[in-house]
Write a protein that holds these residues in place. Structure first.
Motif, short mmCIF file in Angstrom:
data_model
loop_
_atom_site.label_atom_id
_atom_site.label_comp_id
_atom_site.label_asym_id
_atom_site.label_seq_id
_atom_site.Cartn_x
_atom_site.Cartn_y
_atom_site.Cartn_z
N GLY A 28 33.64 118.21 19.08
CA GLY A 28 34.01 118.46 20.47
C GLY A 28 34.91 117.41 21.08
N HIS A 29 35.12 116.32 20.37
CA HIS A 29 36.00 115.27 20.90
C HIS A 29 37.46 115.66 20.67
N ALA A 30 38.21 115.73 21.77
CA ALA A 30 39.59 116.18 21.68
C ALA A 30 40.53 115.07 21.22
N THR A 31 40.16 113.84 21.51
CA THR A 31 41.08 112.72 21.25
C THR A 31 40.63 111.92 20.04
N LEU A 32 41.57 111.62 19.19
CA LEU A 32 41.29 110.86 17.96
C LEU A 32 42.29 109.72 17.86
N TYR A 33 41.77 108.55 17.49
CA TYR A 33 42.58 107.33 17.40
C TYR A 33 42.47 106.73 16.01
N TRP A 34 43.56 106.20 15.52
CA TRP A 34 43.55 105.35 14.33
C TRP A 34 43.98 103.94 14.75
N TYR A 35 43.16 102.96 14.36
CA TYR A 35 43.45 101.56 14.64
C TYR A 35 43.57 100.79 13.34
N GLN A 36 44.35 99.72 13.39
CA GLN A 36 44.38 98.75 12.30
C GLN A 36 43.80 97.44 12.84
N GLN A 37 42.82 96.90 12.12
CA GLN A 37 42.24 95.63 12.55
C GLN A 37 42.41 94.60 11.44
N ILE A 38 43.29 93.66 11.67
CA ILE A 38 43.51 92.56 10.73
C ILE A 38 42.49 91.47 11.03
N LEU A 39 42.05 90.79 9.99
CA LEU A 39 41.01 89.77 10.12
C LEU A 39 41.35 88.78 11.22
N GLY A 40 40.41 88.58 12.15
CA GLY A 40 40.61 87.60 13.21
C GLY A 40 41.33 88.14 14.43
N GLN A 41 41.64 89.43 14.41
CA GLN A 41 42.36 90.03 15.54
C GLN A 41 41.58 91.23 16.07
N GLY A 42 41.93 91.64 17.27
CA GLY A 42 41.37 92.86 17.81
C GLY A 42 42.05 94.08 17.21
N PRO A 43 41.46 95.25 17.40
CA PRO A 43 42.09 96.47 16.86
C PRO A 43 43.45 96.72 17.49
N LYS A 44 44.37 97.23 16.70
CA LYS A 44 45.70 97.61 17.18
C LYS A 44 45.84 99.11 16.99
N LEU A 45 46.17 99.82 18.07
CA LEU A 45 46.32 101.26 17.98
C LEU A 45 47.53 101.62 17.13
N LEU A 46 47.31 102.48 16.14
CA LEU A 46 48.41 102.99 15.33
C LEU A 46 48.89 104.33 15.87
N ILE A 47 47.95 105.23 16.12
CA ILE A 47 48.32 106.56 16.57
C ILE A 47 47.16 107.18 17.32
N GLN A 48 47.48 107.99 18.32
CA GLN A 48 46.49 108.70 19.11
C GLN A 48 46.86 110.17 19.15
N PHE A 49 45.88 111.02 18.84
CA PHE A 49 46.05 112.47 18.90
C PHE A 49 45.24 113.04 20.05
N GLN A 50 45.80 114.03 20.72
CA GLN A 50 45.05 114.84 21.67
C GLN A 50 45.07 116.24 21.05
N ASN A 51 43.88 116.71 20.62
CA ASN A 51 43.79 117.91 19.79
C ASN A 51 44.69 117.68 18.56
N ASN A 52 45.66 118.51 18.29
CA ASN A 52 46.47 118.25 17.10
C ASN A 52 47.86 117.73 17.44
N GLY A 53 48.07 117.32 18.70
CA GLY A 53 49.35 116.76 19.10
C GLY A 53 49.29 115.24 19.21
N VAL A 54 50.41 114.59 18.92
CA VAL A 54 50.49 113.13 19.00
C VAL A 54 50.75 112.70 20.44
#
Lengths: 114, 113
Positions: A28-54
């Motif tokens: 049921g969650h419409a929004t999906l996020y991919w993050y990259q987290q390098i050691l010692g850093q906070g997450p960095k957003l790579l891509i965000q989808f709303q349903n199947n659109g970027v």
């Protein structure tokens, strides 16, 4: 309620190889996020989808990274070819909607590129 | 560019000590503010959030945070920590109306039993 699922949990590859990660968000969650987290850093957003659109892929290195969310549910993130600096934890998160909503995270995939 | 600063990368405290973790952001407009926590071996999870209203926000496990707009700060506090609070804590900010969550680098908190 099942959480965000990710696989694999760990991956070791050689540089220049390809790798793919899979994410299944909370139902049921419409929004999906991919993050990259390098050691010692906070997450960095790579891509965000709303349903199947970027919604936002401004920080996705498009020459080597790609992502899709067919049918607006599961998503895959691919790296081809991988570089040493891609070694990181790749996190998938989902939320009910977008702006300001609480994000629920999966366990992440730890990638090591040799 | 918008950014979030967490001043301490590592904090070590004894049980029952009081905790304050700093978070400052650089954005002049209205923001939504979050603290997330990652316990060892577990997923990132929401600790508390502020959207509007009372600037003192209470979260889970006895944590609270205070939004001070004039200082662009959203510090996390707990009056008496426990060994089980050992975790990494992340502050995150999203400008109102923007989709992107901007994260701090995190603070690793170690509580000595």
């Amino acid at each position: 309620e099942a959480g965000v699922a990710q696989s694999p949990r760990y991956k070791i590859i050689e540089k220049r190889q390809s790798v793919a990660f899979w994410c299944n968000p909370i139902s049921g969650h419409a929004t999906l996020y991919w993050y990259q987290q390098i050691l010692g850093q906070g997450p960095k957003l790579l891509i965000q989808f709303q349903n199947n659109g970027v919604v936002d892929d401004s920080q996705l290195p498009k020459d080597r990274f790609s992502a899709e969310r067919l049918k607006g549910v599961d998503s895959t993130l691919k790296i081809q070819p991988a570089k040493l600096e891609d070694s990181a934890v790749y996190l998938c998160a989902s939320s009910l909607a977008g702006v300001g909503e609480t994000q629920y995270f999966g366990p992440g995939t730890r990638l090591l590129v040799l | 560019a918008q950014s979030v600063s967490q001043h301490n990368h590592h904090v070590i405290l004894s049980e029952a000590a009081s905790l304050e973790l700093g978070c400052n952001y650089s954005y002049g407009g209205t923001v939504n503010l979050f603290w997330y926590v990652q316990y060892p071996g577990q997923h990132l999870q929401l600790l508390l959030k502020y959207f509007s209203g009372d600037p003192l926000v209470k979260g889970i496990k006895g944590f609270e945070a205070e939004f001070i707009k004039s200082k662009f700060s959203f510090n996390l506090r707990k009056p008496s920590v426990q060994w089980s609070d050992t975790a990494e804590y992340f502050c995150a900010v999203t400008p109102r109306g923007n989709y992107q969550l901007i994260w701090g680098a995190g603070t690793k908190l170690i509580i000595k039993p």
